[in-house]
Motif scaffolding. Structure first.
Motif, PDB file in Angstrom:
ATOM      1  N   ASP A  33     -10.481  -0.146 -20.612  1.00  0.00           N
ATOM      2  CA  ASP A  33      -9.709   0.051 -19.827  1.00  0.00           C
ATOM      3  C   ASP A  33      -8.462   0.739 -19.718  1.00  0.00           C
ATOM      4  OD1 ASP A  33      -9.882  -2.714 -19.646  1.00  0.00           O
ATOM      5  OD2 ASP A  33      -8.676  -3.230 -20.976  1.00  0.00           O
ATOM      6  N   GLU A  34      -8.298   2.063 -20.074  1.00  0.00           N
ATOM      7  CA  GLU A  34      -7.340   3.032 -20.178  1.00  0.00           C
ATOM      8  C   GLU A  34      -8.566   3.908 -19.214  1.00  0.00           C
ATOM      9  OE1 GLU A  34     -10.771   4.356 -23.156  1.00  0.00           O
ATOM     10  OE2 GLU A  34      -9.503   2.511 -22.768  1.00  0.00           O
ATOM     11  N   ASP A  35      -7.738   5.338 -18.650  1.00  0.00           N
ATOM     12  CA  ASP A  35      -8.573   5.785 -16.914  1.00  0.00           C
ATOM     13  C   ASP A  35      -8.756   6.953 -17.917  1.00  0.00           C
ATOM     14  OD1 ASP A  35      -8.402   6.867 -14.749  1.00  0.00           O
ATOM     15  OD2 ASP A  35      -6.003   7.156 -14.101  1.00  0.00           O
ATOM     16  N   SER A  36      -9.889   7.231 -17.826  1.00  0.00           N
ATOM     17  CA  SER A  36     -10.697   8.541 -18.858  1.00  0.00           C
ATOM     18  C   SER A  36     -10.696   8.907 -17.812  1.00  0.00           C
ATOM     19  CB  SER A  36     -11.814   7.728 -18.788  1.00  0.00           C
ATOM     20  OG  SER A  36     -13.276   7.491 -18.266  1.00  0.00           O
ATOM     21  N   LYS A  40     -12.261   3.879 -14.393  1.00  0.00           N
ATOM     22  CA  LYS A  40     -12.189   2.307 -15.447  1.00  0.00           C
ATOM     23  C   LYS A  40     -12.524   1.501 -14.985  1.00  0.00           C
ATOM     24  CE  LYS A  40      -7.846   1.222 -13.759  1.00  0.00           C
ATOM     25  NZ  LYS A  40      -6.787   0.673 -13.959  1.00  0.00           N
ATOM     26  N   PRO A  41     -13.453   1.012 -16.152  1.00  0.00           N
ATOM     27  CA  PRO A  41     -13.926   0.036 -15.737  1.00  0.00           C
ATOM     28  C   PRO A  41     -12.897  -0.729 -14.710  1.00  0.00           C
ATOM     29  CG  PRO A  41     -13.636  -0.066 -18.049  1.00  0.00           C
ATOM     30  CD  PRO A  41     -12.770   0.719 -17.495  1.00  0.00           C
ATOM     31  N   GLN A 115     -19.609   1.116 -18.684  1.00  0.00           N
ATOM     32  CA  GLN A 115     -19.828   2.404 -17.776  1.00  0.00           C
ATOM     33  C   GLN A 115     -21.321   2.468 -17.379  1.00  0.00           C
ATOM     34  OE1 GLN A 115     -19.198   2.991 -20.326  1.00  0.00           O
ATOM     35  NE2 GLN A 115     -19.891   4.653 -21.365  1.00  0.00           N
ATOM     36  N   MET A 116     -21.996   1.482 -17.900  1.00  0.00           N
ATOM     37  CA  MET A 116     -23.405   1.539 -18.314  1.00  0.00           C
ATOM     38  C   MET A 116     -23.949   0.583 -17.588  1.00  0.00           C
ATOM     39  SD  MET A 116     -23.551   2.511 -22.295  1.00  0.00           S
ATOM     40  CE  MET A 116     -25.279   3.347 -21.545  1.00  0.00           C
ATOM     41  N   TRP A 129     -17.157  -0.069 -11.109  1.00  0.00           N
ATOM     42  CA  TRP A 129     -16.580   0.892 -11.546  1.00  0.00           C
ATOM     43  C   TRP A 129     -15.303   1.551 -10.660  1.00  0.00           C
ATOM     44  CZ3 TRP A 129     -15.918   2.309 -16.648  1.00  0.00           C
ATOM     45  CH2 TRP A 129     -15.735   3.167 -17.208  1.00  0.00           C
ATOM     46  N   GLN A 130     -13.859   1.644 -11.257  1.00  0.00           N
ATOM     47  CA  GLN A 130     -12.668   1.851 -10.585  1.00  0.00           C
ATOM     48  C   GLN A 130     -12.933   3.915 -10.433  1.00  0.00           C
ATOM     49  OE1 GLN A 130      -9.168   0.480 -10.687  1.00  0.00           O
ATOM     50  NE2 GLN A 130      -8.441   1.877  -9.012  1.00  0.00           N
TER      51      GLN A 130
END
Length: 181
Positions: A33-36, A40-41, A115-116, A129-130
């Motif tokens: 859930d964190e912003d990478s 993020k999802p 993400q996959m 995905w955001q």
């Protein structure tokens, strides 16, 4: 009693090792859930548009280049038009290369990261995905041999407030060039 605890600890260690050796590495990437670096999802109710992505046995994605705006939540409707297993994995180029090396050593590895998606021939699925940061987010198929054969692409994330360029000449910058209705 001490022997019993040692035996139990050994069993737990063996079971844990077997779980990791089985190839399922769900949740090992920093894309919860964190912003990478890649975003993020996304949440289904926040999807701003859908992009259809086709994967084929000629080791290509269509489209291989996708333009989005920073902050957009995209529903990637992914179809495997081929007969062999393919996957759609979002990541930085470095993450994808590192993951691919692991896949070469563990070809039966299973994936459950947001993400996959991994799809058998003829199957469809989706990734929501955001894209929270401007820049480039890569995607690839990490099945052994596929990445090396060129099965990769990129999402260009335009800075918030600017217009995302279209992938097709003469089309609107609203992203409609990237998907079908």
């Amino acid at each position: 009693m001490n022997i019993k605890h040692t035996f139990l600890a050994t069993l737990v260690a063996i079971a844990t090792s077997a779980a990791f050796a089985s190839g399922n590495h769900a949740g090992t990437h920093a894309h919860g859930d964190e912003d990478s670096a890649i975003g993020k999802p996304g949440k289904a109710q926040q999807v701003t548009r859908t992009v259809n992505v086709d994967m084929t046995d000629n080791m290509r994605f269509t489209p291989a280049s996708i333009d989005v705006k920073q902050g957009e939540t995209i529903r990637f409707k992914v179809k495997n038009s081929g007969q062999v297993k393919h996957e759609f994995v979002l990541g930085t180029e470095q993450e994808l290369k590192e993951h691919y090396q692991v896949m070469l050593k563990n070809p039966e590895m299973e994936h459950e990261d947001p993400q996959m998606i991994t799809l058998a021939g003829g199957k469809t699925g989706e990734v929501i995905w955001q894209f929270t940061k401007a820049g480039k987010v890569d995607f690839a198929c990490l099945q052994p041999g596929h990445y090396d054969a060129g099965m990769k692409g990129a999402v260009t994330v335009a800075k918030s407030g600017s217009k995302a360029a279209s992938t097709k000449p003469g089309s609107k910058a609203d992203g409609h060039a990237d998907h079908a209705h």
